[in-house]
Design a protein around this motif. Structure first.
Motif, PDB file in Angstrom:
ATOM      1  N   TYR A 129      -1.884  78.959  33.947  1.00  0.00           N
ATOM      2  CA  TYR A 129      -2.467  79.760  32.869  1.00  0.00           C
ATOM      3  C   TYR A 129      -3.957  79.497  32.741  1.00  0.00           C
ATOM      4  O   TYR A 129      -4.782  80.421  32.743  1.00  0.00           O
ATOM      5  N   PRO A 156      -2.983  86.107  31.704  1.00  0.00           N
ATOM      6  CA  PRO A 156      -4.093  85.176  31.988  1.00  0.00           C
ATOM      7  C   PRO A 156      -5.163  85.740  32.908  1.00  0.00           C
ATOM      8  O   PRO A 156      -6.306  85.309  32.857  1.00  0.00           O
ATOM      9  N   PRO A 188      -1.236  78.552  26.470  1.00  0.00           N
ATOM     10  CA  PRO A 188      -0.825  79.896  26.066  1.00  0.00           C
ATOM     11  C   PRO A 188      -0.837  80.049  24.547  1.00  0.00           C
ATOM     12  O   PRO A 188      -0.461  79.138  23.807  1.00  0.00           O
TER      13      PRO A 188
END
Length: 287
Positions: free
Chosen positions: A34, A191, A261
């Motif tokens: 990510y 992402p 996240p």
């Protein structure tokens, strides 16, 4: 992080015909997929997937211009299972068909190999605070808007303008935890999402987890954890957008934190038609 990004670029060119396991690569370099994709996208101004496609088509175009005899062999060499899918990808980059390039040598669009460098002087001063928050319940009015990197997003403006003044007052009175005040929440962003892809924008406030949520409001939940809070003051939206970029170029490479996240939050302290004083909240974890 700069070393890791350059190693990733080297891997892209070394394995252009293979599917890159970005998650495994990130683990080997002590980070997360990510964070790696977010940093690549922010610094390269394109998603990793787009860069890989452009580099593949750049090298494939050079081979075809040299007169490669078999289109399917070139397609397979660069990771495509058929001449048809290869042809679509090739045309999307070069604007012409592979067979035409093989016959005429062009025209071709070139994607140079990227090389990331860290600017040591720190071009954008940043006031940063690390704060730790329990789960955030972000409530308000949400909509789907396209991702834009520069300038005012007209769909966000329309969304906010569609709310009656009394609704803004109601939201302000409803918020009861930090970050206080009216918030601009961006969520559900991949992402390495390309510009123009849809994201969720919520105009709302933060509530304590024990506060009842009115049924007519949308809800976005953010996990408990750390947040990097960046102060911003200046012309709007240019200063805020420059700050976003500076977190990737100056702050993250120089500090032991990485993105995790979760939604990003802009807390407006003062806002006029041309300037803003605000805070940018980014969910982070120690790297």
């Amino acid at each position: 992080m700069i070393h890791t990004l350059n190693a990733l670029v080297d891997l892209v060119d070394r394995d252009l015909g293979e599917t890159i396991d970005v998650a495994a690569f990130a683990r080997q370099h002590g980070t997360t997929e990510y964070h790696l994709r977010r940093m690549f996208s922010a610094l390269a101004r394109m998603p990793l997937s787009e860069y890989v496609r452009r580099r593949r088509m750049t090298l494939a175009g050079a081979e075809l211009a040299r007169g490669a005899p078999n289109l399917l062999d070139v397609a397979v060499q660069h990771g495509y299972g058929s001449a048809e899918t290869f042809g679509r990808a090739f045309r999307s980059v070069h604007g012409t068909a592979p067979a035409d390039v093989r016959r005429h040598g062009g025209p071709l669009s070139t994607q140079p190999m990227l090389r990331f460098r860290l600017s040591v002087e720190g071009s954008t001063p940043m006031d940063v605070t690390i704060t730790h928050r329990p789960e955030l319940v972000l409530v308000g009015h949400a909509t789907q808007v396209p991702l834009l990197h520069e300038g005012v997003n007209p769909q966000i403006q329309e969304h906010i303008a569609s709310m009656p003044p009394q609704e803004h007052t109601r939201l302000k009175e409803l918020g009861d935890t930090d970050p206080t005040g009216i918030l601009a929440v961006t969520a559900e962003v991949q992402p390495d999402a390309p510009e123009g892809s849809l994201l969720t924008y919520l105009h709302g406030v933060a509530l304590a987890t024990t506060t009842p949520v009115p049924e007519d409001l949308d809800v976005i939940r953010a996990d408990a954890g750390s947040w990097a809070v960046f102060g911003s003051r200046g012309p709007f939206p240019e200063t805020l957008q420059q700050l976003w970029a500076a977190t990737a170029t100056d702050w993250f490479p120089s500090n032991p934190w990485r993105l995790r996240p979760g939604p990003s939050i802009v807390r407006y302290l003062e806002l006029t038609e041309t300037s803003a004083t605000c805070e940018l909240w980014l969910p982070v974890e120690q790297s």
